[in-house]
Write a protein that holds these residues in place. Structure first.
Motif, short mmCIF file in Angstrom:
data_model
loop_
_atom_site.label_atom_id
_atom_site.label_comp_id
_atom_site.label_asym_id
_atom_site.label_seq_id
_atom_site.Cartn_x
_atom_site.Cartn_y
_atom_site.Cartn_z
N UNK A 123 9.82 11.42 -5.06
CA UNK A 123 10.58 10.71 -4.03
C UNK A 123 9.63 9.73 -3.34
N UNK A 124 10.16 8.61 -2.91
CA UNK A 124 9.35 7.63 -2.17
C UNK A 124 10.11 7.22 -0.91
N UNK A 125 9.41 7.16 0.18
CA UNK A 125 9.98 6.79 1.47
C UNK A 125 9.30 5.53 2.00
N UNK A 126 10.01 4.83 2.86
CA UNK A 126 9.44 3.69 3.57
C UNK A 126 10.28 3.42 4.80
N UNK A 127 9.76 2.61 5.66
CA UNK A 127 10.52 2.11 6.82
C UNK A 127 10.73 0.62 6.57
N UNK A 128 11.97 0.20 6.61
CA UNK A 128 12.31 -1.17 6.26
C UNK A 128 12.57 -2.03 7.48
N UNK A 129 11.99 -3.21 7.46
CA UNK A 129 12.36 -4.22 8.45
C UNK A 129 13.67 -4.85 7.96
N UNK A 167 0.87 -1.18 0.00
CA UNK A 167 0.00 0.00 0.00
C UNK A 167 0.90 1.23 0.00
N UNK A 168 0.50 2.24 -0.73
CA UNK A 168 1.26 3.47 -0.77
C UNK A 168 0.34 4.66 -0.91
N UNK A 169 0.84 5.80 -0.48
CA UNK A 169 0.04 7.01 -0.63
C UNK A 169 0.92 8.13 -1.15
N UNK A 170 0.25 9.10 -1.75
CA UNK A 170 0.93 10.28 -2.28
C UNK A 170 0.58 11.45 -1.39
N UNK A 171 1.61 12.14 -0.91
CA UNK A 171 1.43 13.36 -0.13
C UNK A 171 1.92 14.54 -0.95
N UNK A 172 1.26 15.67 -0.81
CA UNK A 172 1.72 16.88 -1.48
C UNK A 172 2.37 17.77 -0.44
N UNK A 173 3.69 17.86 -0.52
CA UNK A 173 4.47 18.69 0.38
C UNK A 173 4.93 19.92 -0.40
N UNK A 174 5.64 20.79 0.24
CA UNK A 174 6.24 21.90 -0.48
C UNK A 174 7.43 21.38 -1.28
N UNK A 175 7.60 21.88 -2.48
CA UNK A 175 8.73 21.47 -3.31
C UNK A 175 10.05 21.89 -2.68
N UNK A 176 11.11 21.27 -3.17
CA UNK A 176 12.46 21.60 -2.73
C UNK A 176 13.41 21.29 -3.88
N UNK A 177 14.68 21.63 -3.77
CA UNK A 177 15.60 21.41 -4.89
C UNK A 177 15.68 19.96 -5.38
N UNK A 178 15.50 19.00 -4.50
CA UNK A 178 15.59 17.59 -4.91
C UNK A 178 14.25 17.03 -5.38
N UNK A 179 13.16 17.72 -5.03
CA UNK A 179 11.82 17.25 -5.42
C UNK A 179 10.96 18.47 -5.71
N UNK A 180 11.14 19.09 -6.88
CA UNK A 180 10.47 20.35 -7.18
C UNK A 180 8.94 20.30 -7.10
N UNK A 236 7.15 18.55 -5.07
CA UNK A 236 6.70 18.33 -3.70
C UNK A 236 5.88 17.07 -3.51
N UNK A 237 5.65 16.31 -4.59
CA UNK A 237 4.88 15.08 -4.47
C UNK A 237 5.78 13.98 -3.92
N UNK A 238 5.35 13.38 -2.82
CA UNK A 238 6.14 12.34 -2.15
C UNK A 238 5.29 11.10 -1.95
N UNK A 239 5.87 9.97 -2.22
CA UNK A 239 5.19 8.70 -1.98
C UNK A 239 5.63 8.12 -0.66
N UNK A 240 4.72 7.43 0.00
CA UNK A 240 5.06 6.71 1.21
C UNK A 240 4.56 5.28 1.05
N UNK A 241 5.44 4.33 1.25
CA UNK A 241 5.15 2.91 1.08
C UNK A 241 4.94 2.29 2.45
N UNK A 242 3.87 1.51 2.59
CA UNK A 242 3.64 0.79 3.85
C UNK A 242 2.83 -0.47 3.58
N UNK A 243 2.67 -1.27 4.59
CA UNK A 243 1.92 -2.52 4.48
C UNK A 243 2.41 -3.41 3.35
#
Length: 154
Positions: free
Chosen positions: A124-130, A71-84, A86-93
């Motif tokens: 960009x996509x983030x997750x927490x890894x086991x 499962x993943x979701x898209x968050x809209x954050x403020x842009x930055x030099x590495x991710x203009x 601002x769309x960020x994915x988060x992976x879970x489950x």
């Protein structure tokens, strides 16, 4: 192996696989009060016309439910030099039934989710890894970040 995008009718199985994942990460006892609200949230969010949450699943070969999911979701954050954008994915489950492991299901589900992120302009996509999941994520290009996560329970 066929991977498909989950639909609202998959919500109960997604919750069941989430329990599988949570039990492998913790031996703590917890109540089940979260399950029904989480199922309702999945039903609603998976059915949205322009979803910001998606799940990708592999059905069990015998047709009795799901073998694996992510499962993943898209968050809209403020842009930055590495991710203009601002769309960020988060992976879970990310979960696979114990009897279905080591068959490539999680990799295929993750690949489908990452393609979904890319198709929506996620930078960009983030997750927490086991420890068990880290080799898969590293093979897909994820790297450890220098900034530690912190959390406050409200």
């Amino acid at each position: 192996m066929q991977i498909r995008q989950a639909v609202p009718a998959d919500a109960a199985e997604l919750i069941r696989l989430r329990v599988v994942m949570l039990r492998t990460m913790s031996t703590a006892n917890w109540n089940d009060d979260w399950r029904e609200p989480a199922r309702r949230s999945l039903v609603r969010r998976l059915g949205e016309p322009e979803p910001t949450l998606a799940a990708f699943v592999a059905d069990r070969p015998d047709g009795t439910g799901l073998a694996a999911c992510v499962v993943g979701l898209i968050e809209e954050r403020l842009g930055n030099p590495r991710n203009p954008t601002g769309l960020a994915g988060y992976v879970f489950s990310v979960a696979t039934d114990p009897d279905m492991r080591r068959r490539g299901y999680s990799r295929a589900c993750m690949t489908a989710l990452l393609d979904w992120f890319r198709s929506r302009g996620v930078g960009v996509a983030d997750l927490r890894a086991s420890p068990d999941g880290e080799p898969l994520y590293a093979a897909l290009g994820f790297v450890r970040t220098p900034d530690p996560a912190m959390r406050l329970l409200l």
